[in-house]
Design a protein around this motif. Sequence first.
Motif, PDB file in Angstrom:
ATOM      1  N   ALA A 131       0.838  -1.202   0.000  1.00 24.31           N
ATOM      2  CA  ALA A 131       0.000   0.000   0.000  1.00 24.31           C
ATOM      3  C   ALA A 131       0.873   1.254   0.000  1.00 24.31           C
ATOM      4  O   ALA A 131       0.586   2.229  -0.700  1.00 24.31           O
ATOM      5  N   ALA A 132       1.972   1.199   0.779  1.00 25.15           N
ATOM      6  CA  ALA A 132       2.871   2.359   0.831  1.00 25.15           C
ATOM      7  C   ALA A 132       3.431   2.656  -0.563  1.00 25.15           C
ATOM      8  O   ALA A 132       3.513   3.818  -0.980  1.00 25.15           O
ATOM      9  N   ALA A 133       3.778   1.602  -1.283  1.00 17.89           N
ATOM     10  CA  ALA A 133       4.349   1.795  -2.622  1.00 17.89           C
ATOM     11  C   ALA A 133       3.357   2.524  -3.525  1.00 17.89           C
ATOM     12  O   ALA A 133       3.748   3.286  -4.406  1.00 17.89           O
ATOM     13  N   GLY A 134       2.064   2.309  -3.275  1.00 15.60           N
ATOM     14  CA  GLY A 134       1.044   2.973  -4.075  1.00 15.60           C
ATOM     15  C   GLY A 134       0.735   4.397  -3.606  1.00 15.60           C
ATOM     16  O   GLY A 134      -0.080   5.089  -4.204  1.00 15.60           O
ATOM     17  N   ARG A 135       1.364   4.809  -2.509  1.00 19.99           N
ATOM     18  CA  ARG A 135       1.061   6.129  -1.936  1.00 19.99           C
ATOM     19  C   ARG A 135       2.259   7.065  -2.025  1.00 19.99           C
ATOM     20  O   ARG A 135       2.386   7.978  -1.208  1.00 19.99           O
ATOM     21  N   ALA A 136       3.122   6.794  -2.955  1.00 18.64           N
ATOM     22  CA  ALA A 136       4.369   7.543  -2.978  1.00 18.64           C
ATOM     23  C   ALA A 136       4.135   9.040  -3.130  1.00 18.64           C
ATOM     24  O   ALA A 136       4.982   9.845  -2.746  1.00 18.64           O
ATOM     25  N   SER A 137       2.973   9.430  -3.656  1.00 25.10           N
ATOM     26  CA  SER A 137       2.752  10.867  -3.818  1.00 25.10           C
ATOM     27  C   SER A 137       1.965  11.467  -2.653  1.00 25.10           C
ATOM     28  O   SER A 137       1.754  12.665  -2.598  1.00 25.10           O
ATOM     29  N   GLN A 138       1.493  10.602  -1.754  1.00 20.68           N
ATOM     30  CA  GLN A 138       0.777  11.142  -0.594  1.00 20.68           C
ATOM     31  C   GLN A 138       1.596  10.829   0.644  1.00 20.68           C
ATOM     32  O   GLN A 138       1.408   9.786   1.274  1.00 20.68           O
ATOM     33  N   TRP A 139       2.482  11.716   0.950  1.00 19.73           N
ATOM     34  CA  TRP A 139       3.483  11.501   1.994  1.00 19.73           C
ATOM     35  C   TRP A 139       2.900  11.029   3.318  1.00 19.73           C
ATOM     36  O   TRP A 139       3.423  10.121   3.937  1.00 19.73           O
TER      37      TRP A 139
ATOM     38  N   LEU B 135       0.035   9.467   3.989  1.00 16.43           N
ATOM     39  CA  LEU B 135      -0.493   8.106   3.921  1.00 16.43           C
ATOM     40  C   LEU B 135       0.655   7.108   3.803  1.00 16.43           C
ATOM     41  O   LEU B 135       0.626   6.021   4.383  1.00 16.43           O
ATOM     42  N   PHE B 136       1.668   7.494   3.067  1.00 19.92           N
ATOM     43  CA  PHE B 136       2.873   6.683   2.939  1.00 19.92           C
ATOM     44  C   PHE B 136       3.450   6.389   4.330  1.00 19.92           C
ATOM     45  O   PHE B 136       3.686   5.246   4.710  1.00 19.92           O
ATOM     46  N   ALA B 137       3.578   7.455   5.104  1.00 18.69           N
ATOM     47  CA  ALA B 137       4.139   7.312   6.457  1.00 18.69           C
ATOM     48  C   ALA B 137       3.263   6.416   7.322  1.00 18.69           C
ATOM     49  O   ALA B 137       3.758   5.587   8.098  1.00 18.69           O
ATOM     50  N   GLU B 138       1.960   6.570   7.168  1.00 21.64           N
ATOM     51  CA  GLU B 138       1.039   5.788   7.985  1.00 21.64           C
ATOM     52  C   GLU B 138       1.143   4.292   7.647  1.00 21.64           C
ATOM     53  O   GLU B 138       1.142   3.436   8.538  1.00 21.64           O
ATOM     54  N   GLU B 139       1.269   3.969   6.368  1.00 22.51           N
ATOM     55  CA  GLU B 139       1.405   2.552   5.989  1.00 22.51           C
ATOM     56  C   GLU B 139       2.697   1.970   6.562  1.00 22.51           C
ATOM     57  O   GLU B 139       2.731   0.823   6.990  1.00 22.51           O
ATOM     58  N   LEU B 140       3.747   2.762   6.559  1.00 19.19           N
ATOM     59  CA  LEU B 140       5.015   2.290   7.138  1.00 19.19           C
ATOM     60  C   LEU B 140       4.842   2.002   8.624  1.00 19.19           C
ATOM     61  O   LEU B 140       5.329   1.004   9.149  1.00 19.19           O
ATOM     62  N   ARG B 141       4.103   2.884   9.285  1.00 17.76           N
ATOM     63  CA  ARG B 141       3.889   2.693  10.721  1.00 17.76           C
ATOM     64  C   ARG B 141       3.135   1.385  10.969  1.00 17.76           C
ATOM     65  O   ARG B 141       3.479   0.600  11.852  1.00 17.76           O
ATOM     66  N   LEU B 142       2.106   1.152  10.146  1.00 17.74           N
ATOM     67  CA  LEU B 142       1.309  -0.057  10.328  1.00 17.74           C
ATOM     68  C   LEU B 142       2.137  -1.311  10.040  1.00 17.74           C
ATOM     69  O   LEU B 142       2.011  -2.326  10.732  1.00 17.74           O
ATOM     70  N   ALA B 143       2.998  -1.247   9.047  1.00 17.73           N
ATOM     71  CA  ALA B 143       3.869  -2.391   8.729  1.00 17.73           C
ATOM     72  C   ALA B 143       4.786  -2.680   9.909  1.00 17.73           C
ATOM     73  O   ALA B 143       4.982  -3.829  10.313  1.00 17.73           O
TER      74      ALA B 143
END
Length: 442
Positions: free
Chosen positions: A396-404, A406-414
């Motif tokens: 999901a993070a890979a798909g959010r590369a332009s929404q910083w 959301l990107f950060a949030e996916e990393l946190r969840l991982a």
Amino acid sequence: MPSAEPASDTIAAVATPAGRGGIGIVRVSGPGALAIARALTGRVPEPGKALHCLFRDTRGEPLDEGIALSFKAPRSYTGEDVLELQGHGGPVVMQALLGAVLDAGARLAEPGEYTRRAFLNGRLDLAQAEAVADLIDAASREAARSALRSLGGEFSAAIGALVAGLTELRALTEATLDFPEEEIDPLHRTDAAARLARLRAALEDVLARSRQGSLLRSGVQVVLAGRPNVGKSSLLNRLAGEERAIVTPVPGTTRDALREPVQIEGVPILLVDTAGLRESRDEVERLGIARTEHELARADVVLVVLEAGRMQAPERPLPEGARQIRVINKIDLVPAARPGREGDEVRVSAKTGAGLDALRAAILEAAGWEARGESTFLARERHLRALARARAHLLAAAGRASQWELFAEELRLAQEALGEITGQVSADDLLGEIFSRFCIGK
Ligand SMILES: Nc1nc2c(ncn2[C@@H]2O[C@H](COP(=O)(O)OP(=O)(O)OP(=O)(O)O)[C@@H](O)[C@H]2O)c(=O)[nH]1
Ligand SMILES: [Mg+2]
């Protein structure tokens, strides 16, 4: 999560298996352990030194003669003061010794409580604590070796490396989040994307190694199915190396499903012999066939056994889903036939044993086993699920590369998912669930 107040009570249990043995051990852990040593032996053994002594109950009555060992907190299995009383391993002696320890102020340990304390005191992380139980329960040398590696921290270290990589990437991301008005540097973005790609590759590797290990842990169910009389029971006997199933020339010999655990290259395999599949009027045979279908529904691998030269498929359909291997048996009856493997088909003779090695290899392959030598992790279902969740968040993070954000949030969840494996984040009920499956005394 390891933190917690030190436990205030002292626990005790017989640590050796029930029954008679040369030596039996009562293990005591907690702040009262050394006082209990004094109560039973009159002395406190010096940490790490064996003390030969007489064990007495609280009235001074002799119970047994043996060895007392002490370990001082925090340098012990649990991280607390620990006392081990090694006596003669008879059930009466052990119960009397345990009774005396309880009279002297300990309480009976719950299953897994020693290891739980070791975890809470930071002596082991959660994956290592689970490896203790897996080592005790290991069904093969390979499984035991893999559990020992997890206990030594190899699996935890691989998870730790992933978590460290995630932490770094999060730090990088969150630093830019603090300055929302500034444009995100494109260099930054490419760097983050490259780091994420590396993390995803590393996670795939850990997941693949864990899947392999989970085969070692939970084994593979292999069901033999086919028409009556094709030689299913004879094959089971061959693979088991013993005459376990009844074999006769009468079609319809096997009625009940018969389970036989075997190992192939250290992978635990549960072989299931079943009643031959055909339309039958016989009541008992029909019940047997119903069982066959029940077993087939739970199979990881189905060996569809056929008879060389006759090659009739079973009269009843086989379920989809499980991997199937066509096994052509009785090739000794067909002079031109050669044993061995071709695609999804293996030609064998249960009578002579020809082609059996090829069949074993085909079973392992169908089960998804790749000999990876020393690099498998004896993962549990819980670990696989957490890894799969982490993988989904990285995707999901890979798909959010332009929404910083959301990107950060996916990393946190991982990261959170990975933290559950080693117990950095874990709920109390999860701990209860894990440790309650241990034996008492561990
Ligand atoms: N020549 C030869 N005979 C075999 C071979 N395997 C099995 N048989 C014979 O085939 C007959 C049936 O064998 P089983 O193992 O009972 O067959 P099954 O598939 O379990 O039969 P059911 O339980 O009735 O479904 C027996 O007489 C076996 O000795 C083989 O590889 N070669
Ligand atoms: Mg049979």
